[in-house]
Enzyme design. Structure first.
Site, PDB file in Angstrom:
ATOM      1  N   GLU A  99       5.495   3.767  -0.550  1.00 21.90           N
ATOM      2  CA  GLU A  99       5.338   2.342  -0.853  1.00 21.90           C
ATOM      3  C   GLU A  99       6.574   1.542  -0.443  1.00 21.90           C
ATOM      4  O   GLU A  99       6.464   0.430   0.050  1.00 21.90           O
ATOM      5  CB  GLU A  99       5.040   2.124  -2.346  1.00 21.90           C
TER       6      GLU A  99
ATOM      7  N   TYR B 178       5.006  -5.454  -7.351  1.00 22.87           N
ATOM      8  CA  TYR B 178       4.017  -4.765  -6.511  1.00 22.87           C
ATOM      9  C   TYR B 178       4.226  -3.247  -6.564  1.00 22.87           C
ATOM     10  O   TYR B 178       3.283  -2.481  -6.814  1.00 22.87           O
ATOM     11  CB  TYR B 178       4.100  -5.258  -5.047  1.00 22.87           C
TER      12      TYR B 178
ATOM     13  N   LEU C 122      13.590   1.312  10.684  1.00 22.72           N
ATOM     14  CA  LEU C 122      12.614   0.780   9.716  1.00 22.72           C
ATOM     15  C   LEU C 122      12.995  -0.631   9.256  1.00 22.72           C
ATOM     16  O   LEU C 122      12.174  -1.338   8.682  1.00 22.72           O
ATOM     17  CB  LEU C 122      12.509   1.700   8.490  1.00 22.72           C
TER      18      LEU C 122
ATOM     19  N   ASP D 184      -0.497  -7.126  -2.743  1.00 24.32           N
ATOM     20  CA  ASP D 184       0.286  -7.228  -1.503  1.00 24.32           C
ATOM     21  C   ASP D 184      -0.464  -8.133  -0.523  1.00 24.32           C
ATOM     22  O   ASP D 184      -1.506  -8.723  -0.872  1.00 24.32           O
ATOM     23  CB  ASP D 184       0.568  -5.838  -0.899  1.00 24.32           C
TER      24      ASP D 184
ATOM     25  N   CYS E 184     -19.458 -11.672  -0.708  1.00 22.39           N
ATOM     26  CA  CYS E 184     -18.280 -12.348  -0.157  1.00 22.39           C
ATOM     27  C   CYS E 184     -18.627 -13.784   0.211  1.00 22.39           C
ATOM     28  O   CYS E 184     -19.653 -14.056   0.831  1.00 22.39           O
ATOM     29  CB  CYS E 184     -17.769 -11.605   1.073  1.00 22.39           C
TER      30      CYS E 184
HETATM   31  S1  SF4 Z   1     -17.119  -9.589   4.048  1.00 23.80           S
HETATM   32 FE1  SF4 Z   1     -15.681 -10.039   5.671  1.00 23.80          FE
HETATM   33  S2  SF4 Z   1     -14.338 -11.631   4.849  1.00 23.80           S
HETATM   34 FE2  SF4 Z   1     -15.474 -10.768   3.134  1.00 23.80          FE
HETATM   35  S3  SF4 Z   1     -14.074  -9.255   2.295  1.00 23.80           S
HETATM   36 FE3  SF4 Z   1     -15.444  -8.209   3.745  1.00 23.80          FE
HETATM   37  S4  SF4 Z   1     -14.380  -8.235   5.726  1.00 23.80           S
HETATM   38 FE4  SF4 Z   1     -13.390  -9.703   4.361  1.00 23.80          FE
END
Ligand code: SF4
Length: 345
Positions: A35, A118, A78, A136, A204
């Site tokens: 991480e 994080y 790095l 993140d 989404c």
């Molecule tokens: S549907 Fe597309 S925009 Fe929505 S989280 Fe998945 S990859 Fe991302």
């Protein structure tokens, strides 16, 4: 479990990459090391460094008893060297104050060098399977798109955290954290996200225009700083290097001697007064080296100089060119040396 985490975890079971720090029985040392290395860097870049570190220092104890110089040399390339210094310091504190174990408690983790919110959340979830929200850049991008969050950063980060907390499952917490990052890296990429392949596609809110989010933050114009570097070569080809102060930028790393780093190009008096050793010959090389750090651009003019005294000095060392790779030289200084040697071919 929410349908969000169900869908995400189902996808992760089939699509996760096999990475050297991943395991069904995670080693907290590996989780932490990976991480820290992965901050600001890609998985592809990190893998060889990670493998080299665990080969050289297989356990936390081994790292804690190593020298900082060796760690800085292994870290070369790095970038963000304060991470390497904190890594070393953190390993020592874990041995001296925590019996060599990573604490499971967030407050205790946050007190350790180099561990912020994080990394603490990543360690708690991945190493100890606790529900912890690790936010993140990948997570910000995925959730800004999934939830259609239009705020710019940094306001966006708080909203993302709230949404992520609501989506956290009560088991497979480590897989969930890694799945969010994996989805951001492989599917919900910054450019050309693959919504067709996304397990979150059904709910989404950005499938029609995913790249419009997250809203780009306004980038500050970086200032430029200037210095003159002294490339000093002995008759046998060895180059003069010195160690930077332990505190501050590139602390503890090696460098070609330079003037102070200033807001304008150092004048002749400054250049003369900061020359290392007694100078018997100067050659001002044409052009300059450009390098960009996270908070400023850096222009370094290079003077090739001859000195009268070629003996060893306690603050500086002569290093043969073939041995330069054994020294903790940051990229900017490698550029200065290559530039200087190239110009005098
Ligand atoms: S549907 Fe597309 S925009 Fe929505 S989280 Fe998945 S990859 Fe991302």
């Amino acid at each position: 479990m929410t349908s969000f985490s169900d869908n995400l975890l189902g996808w992760y079971d089939h699509h996760q990459r096999s990475l050297p720090w991943r395991s069904d029985d995670p080693n907290p040392y590996y989780v932490w090391l990976s991480e820290i290395m992965l901050q600001q860097t890609t998985v592809k870049t990190v893998i060889p460094y990670f493998l080299k570190f665990i080969e050289t220092w297989p356990t936390l104890q081994d790292l804690a008893t190593s020298s900082l110089d060796d760690v800085l040399v292994a870290w070369q390339g790095l970038g963000y060297y304060s991470r390497a210094r904190n890594l070393h310091k953190c390993s020592q504190q874990l041995i001296s104050k925590h019996a060599g174990q990573f604490p499971k408690d967030e407050k205790q983790l946050l007190q350790l060098p180099g561990i912020g919110p994080y990394t603490a959340a990543a360690i708690r979830s991945i190493a100890y399977d606790q529900p912890a929200a690790a936010v993140d850049g990948n997570v910000i991008r995925v959730l800004a798109r999934y939830c259609a969050l239009t705020e710019p950063r940094p306001q966006l980060d708080k909203k993302v955290r709230e949404r992520l907390v609501a989506f956290l499952p009560d088991k497979k917490c480590g897989d969930f954290t890694q799945a969010m990052m994996e989805l951001g890296a492989l599917v919900c990429r910054p450019k050309s996200p693959d919504c067709e392949a996304c397990p979150l596609q059904g709910h989404c809110r950005s499938v029609n225009d995913p790249e419009s989010l997250p809203t780009a933050s306004i980038k500050k114009k970086l200032p430029t700083r200037y210095a003159v570097a002294y490339l000093v070569q002995r008759e046998d080809g060895a180059i003069l290097l010195r160690k930077r102060d332990e505190k501050g930028m590139l602390g503890g790393m090696m460098e070609v001697p330079t003037t102070p780093w200033l807001d304008q190009k150092p004048g002749p008096n400054v250049v003369k007064s900061h020359a290392p050793l007694e100078v018997v010959g100067w050659e001002v090389l044409e052009g300059y080296v450009k390098h960009t750090f996270s908070h400023f651009h850096f222009h370094i003019h290079v003077n090739r100089i001859q000195v009268s005294d070629q003996s060893d000095h306690h603050q500086a060392v002569w290093v043969q060119r073939e041995n330069l790779h054994q020294k903790a030289l940051p990229t900017v200084m490698k550029k200065v040396i290559s530039f200087g040697l190239e110009k005098v071919k």
